[in-house]
Scaffold this active site. Structure first.
Site, short mmCIF file in Angstrom:
data_model
loop_
_atom_site.label_atom_id
_atom_site.label_comp_id
_atom_site.label_asym_id
_atom_site.label_seq_id
_atom_site.Cartn_x
_atom_site.Cartn_y
_atom_site.Cartn_z
N GLU A 9 0.96 -1.19 0.32
CA GLU A 9 0.00 0.08 0.11
C GLU A 9 1.05 1.51 0.01
OE1 GLU A 9 -3.59 1.13 3.07
OE2 GLU A 9 -2.62 1.97 3.23
N THR A 40 -4.09 4.89 -0.82
CA THR A 40 -5.25 5.48 -0.72
C THR A 40 -5.99 6.58 -0.93
OG1 THR A 40 -3.70 6.70 1.05
CG2 THR A 40 -3.87 4.28 1.14
N TYR A 41 -7.13 7.31 -0.55
CA TYR A 41 -7.89 7.40 -0.45
C TYR A 41 -8.19 8.90 0.52
CZ TYR A 41 -12.26 10.16 -3.47
OH TYR A 41 -12.95 10.42 -4.05
N ALA A 43 -8.32 10.52 4.13
CA ALA A 43 -9.60 10.65 4.54
C ALA A 43 -10.54 12.18 4.53
CB ALA A 43 -8.95 10.11 6.54
N HIS A 69 -8.18 3.10 -3.81
CA HIS A 69 -8.69 3.01 -2.86
C HIS A 69 -10.37 3.77 -2.57
CE1 HIS A 69 -6.41 1.26 0.90
NE2 HIS A 69 -6.01 0.83 -0.21
N ARG A 99 -15.22 2.68 3.62
CA ARG A 99 -17.08 3.54 3.27
C ARG A 99 -15.76 4.86 3.51
NH1 ARG A 99 -19.11 4.45 8.69
NH2 ARG A 99 -17.01 5.11 9.44
N ASP A 101 -12.68 7.08 5.76
CA ASP A 101 -13.06 7.70 7.23
C ASP A 101 -13.21 9.57 7.35
OD1 ASP A 101 -12.24 5.96 8.92
OD2 ASP A 101 -9.87 6.35 8.68
N ALA A 146 -17.97 -0.88 15.60
CA ALA A 146 -18.75 -1.89 15.45
C ALA A 146 -19.53 -2.26 17.08
CB ALA A 146 -17.50 -2.94 15.89
N ASP A 152 -18.28 -7.38 13.04
CA ASP A 152 -17.69 -6.68 11.98
C ASP A 152 -17.45 -8.44 10.93
OD1 ASP A 152 -16.73 -4.47 12.48
OD2 ASP A 152 -14.41 -5.19 13.89
N PHE A 210 -1.85 5.76 15.52
CA PHE A 210 -2.66 5.22 14.68
C PHE A 210 -3.56 4.48 15.05
CE2 PHE A 210 -3.96 3.52 10.34
CZ PHE A 210 -4.38 4.34 10.28
N HIS A 259 -0.36 -8.09 2.81
CA HIS A 259 -0.37 -6.72 2.39
C HIS A 259 0.98 -6.19 2.82
CE1 HIS A 259 -2.30 -4.02 -0.03
NE2 HIS A 259 -2.96 -3.09 0.99
P1 FAD Z 1 -17.59 -0.96 7.01
O1 FAD Z 1 -16.46 -2.37 6.90
O2 FAD Z 1 -18.16 -0.27 6.43
O3 FAD Z 1 -17.36 -0.59 8.36
C1 FAD Z 1 -16.71 -0.49 9.62
C2 FAD Z 1 -17.62 -1.75 10.46
O4 FAD Z 1 -17.89 -0.46 11.71
C3 FAD Z 1 -18.39 -2.50 10.82
O5 FAD Z 1 -17.75 -3.33 10.10
C4 FAD Z 1 -19.08 -2.85 11.43
O6 FAD Z 1 -19.07 -3.22 12.57
C5 FAD Z 1 -19.41 -0.85 11.84
N1 FAD Z 1 -20.08 -0.06 10.75
C6 FAD Z 1 -20.30 0.24 9.90
N2 FAD Z 1 -21.06 0.95 8.80
C7 FAD Z 1 -22.36 0.15 10.07
C8 FAD Z 1 -23.93 0.08 9.56
N3 FAD Z 1 -24.00 1.21 8.55
N4 FAD Z 1 -24.27 -1.02 10.20
C9 FAD Z 1 -23.46 -1.59 11.21
N5 FAD Z 1 -22.63 -1.96 11.44
C10 FAD Z 1 -21.99 -0.21 10.87
N6 FAD Z 1 -10.34 5.09 4.77
C11 FAD Z 1 -10.04 6.15 4.23
O7 FAD Z 1 -10.42 7.25 4.32
N7 FAD Z 1 -9.05 6.41 2.77
C12 FAD Z 1 -8.24 4.99 3.04
O8 FAD Z 1 -7.78 4.96 1.51
C13 FAD Z 1 -8.54 3.89 3.58
N8 FAD Z 1 -8.22 2.56 3.33
C14 FAD Z 1 -7.98 1.91 3.77
C15 FAD Z 1 -8.10 0.29 3.86
C16 FAD Z 1 -7.69 -0.20 4.77
C17 FAD Z 1 -6.90 -2.31 4.26
C18 FAD Z 1 -8.80 -0.45 5.90
C19 FAD Z 1 -8.73 -1.89 6.13
C20 FAD Z 1 -8.90 0.58 6.59
C21 FAD Z 1 -9.18 1.58 5.40
N9 FAD Z 1 -9.32 3.31 4.83
C22 FAD Z 1 -9.52 4.27 4.44
C23 FAD Z 1 -9.71 3.57 6.98
C24 FAD Z 1 -11.50 2.70 6.86
O9 FAD Z 1 -11.65 3.41 6.03
C25 FAD Z 1 -12.41 3.13 8.43
O10 FAD Z 1 -11.69 1.82 9.12
C26 FAD Z 1 -13.62 3.40 7.79
O11 FAD Z 1 -14.25 4.15 9.34
C27 FAD Z 1 -14.27 2.31 7.81
O12 FAD Z 1 -14.44 1.52 6.32
P2 FAD Z 1 -14.31 0.20 5.68
O13 FAD Z 1 -15.14 0.60 4.60
O14 FAD Z 1 -13.39 -0.40 5.91
O15 FAD Z 1 -15.99 0.06 6.97
#
Ligand code: FAD
Length: 288
Positions: A9, A40-41, A43, A69, A99, A101, A146, A152, A210, A259
């Protein structure tokens, strides 16, 4: 034990100096033949243009398979799908769909009025285009939002069912943390690959901060080891030893893909890969 398949990454550069650092990082790590690299994209969706430029440049200049991303933050559905289309047009066929940050200090994710409400909606829409291999995030230590550790796993199952091909995990400190998560995923019927995310620790204070922010549990012995190593000026030695051991433990437990979160600093990642037996294939130029 065979050598692992690896991926890296990177983050997009925000200055000329950072741009040179990224180029140097890619130049040093590309010969290790990663299966894919990701960019990455920022926050809050802050690096939309920079991410796009970095993804396309790495794809074009190094011929690497790049996963861009993409998050739901601060963009309408139409804008987000337009970004995805522009990747497809540039020959980029892998995305890490998240989703995302929110911007720092904003107090939590609020969907854009015309945007995707969560990662599942984003994954469904991207999957519907039929143009991408979709990777998603996963959390061996529970995500801060979560409601339980199993929430999760259930959410990950929904993301895979929505069209994701595989998951990349948040970083963690112990192989057992990953194995417990993998077992819970298997019990929930998740058969998609789950790739552990590994952070080679270049700066313990930064990584520690972090980890606290993203819910990664810090074992007290890791804290203590870094305290001593920093005092003795051997932080990098500890990081190589600890990270190589983590990767070896994972591989002994059947993990085949790793990774690396490079943080655009190539040396530690390269040294750890070498220690794991991942080396540059010799070419005629190397031996001539
Ligand atoms: P999701 O899987 O959508 O949500 C995480 C957890 O929160 C879920 O497992 C669930 O328990 C809970 N949750 C979330 N929404 C709901 C809902 N509607 N209902 C019920 N439970 C819910 N962030 C960035 O901004 N840019 C990046 O480039 C970036 N790269 C990343 C790469 C990796 C490999 C990882 C693991 C994280 C990265 N992040 C990045 C961080 C990530 O955006 C954050 O952790 C964010 O808060 C959650 O995004 P997600 O899509 O993983 O989560």
């Amino acid at each position: 034990m065979t050598t692992p398949r690896i991926s890296f990454e990177f983050f997009p550069p925000k200055s000329l100096d950072a741009s040179f650092k990224l180029s140097e990082t890619v130049r040093m790590l590309a010969p290790l033949d990663p299966g894919f690299v990701s960019v990455t994209y920022g926050a809050g969706g802050t690096t939309r243009k920079l991410t796009h430029e970095a993804v396309v440049a790495i794809h074009k200049n190094y011929g690497l398979n790049v996963a861009a991303h993409l998050t739901c933050v601060d963009a309408s559905r139409a804008e987000t799908l337009e970004i995805a289309e522009s990747y497809a047009a540039a020959g980029v066929t892998e995305l890490v769909a998240l989703r995302g940050d929110p911007p720092k200090g904003s107090g939590g994710f609020v969907p854009h009025p015309q945007g995707f409400n969560n990662s599942i909606e984003l994954i469904e829409a991207l999957a519907e285009t039929g143009k991408f291999k979709l990777r998603v995030g996963a959390y061996p230590d529970p995500h801060p939002e979560a409601v339980s550790a199993n929430a999760d796993v259930e959410y990950l199952k929904r993301k895979i069912d929505a069209g994701a091909h595989s998951a990349i995990t948040q970083f963690f400190f112990g192989a057992e943390t990953f194995f417990r998560f993998r077992d819970r995923c298997a019990a929930a019927g998740i058969t998609a690959p789950i790739i552990p995310g590994i952070v080679p620790i270049d700066n313990w204070k930064g990584v520690r901060k972090f980890a606290v922010a993203c819910g990664t549990v810090i074992p007290p012995e890791v804290d203590a080891a870094y305290e001593t190593a920093i005092r003795d000026g051997r932080e990098a030695d500890l990081s190589i030893a600890m990270c190589t051991e983590l990767c070896s433990d994972l591989m002994e437990g059947g993990v085949e893909d790793l990774h690396f979160y490079t943080l655009n600093k190539p040396n530690l990642t390269r040294d750890i890969c070498h220690a794991l037996g991942v080396t540059q294939a010799a070419t005629l130029e190397n031996v001539a």
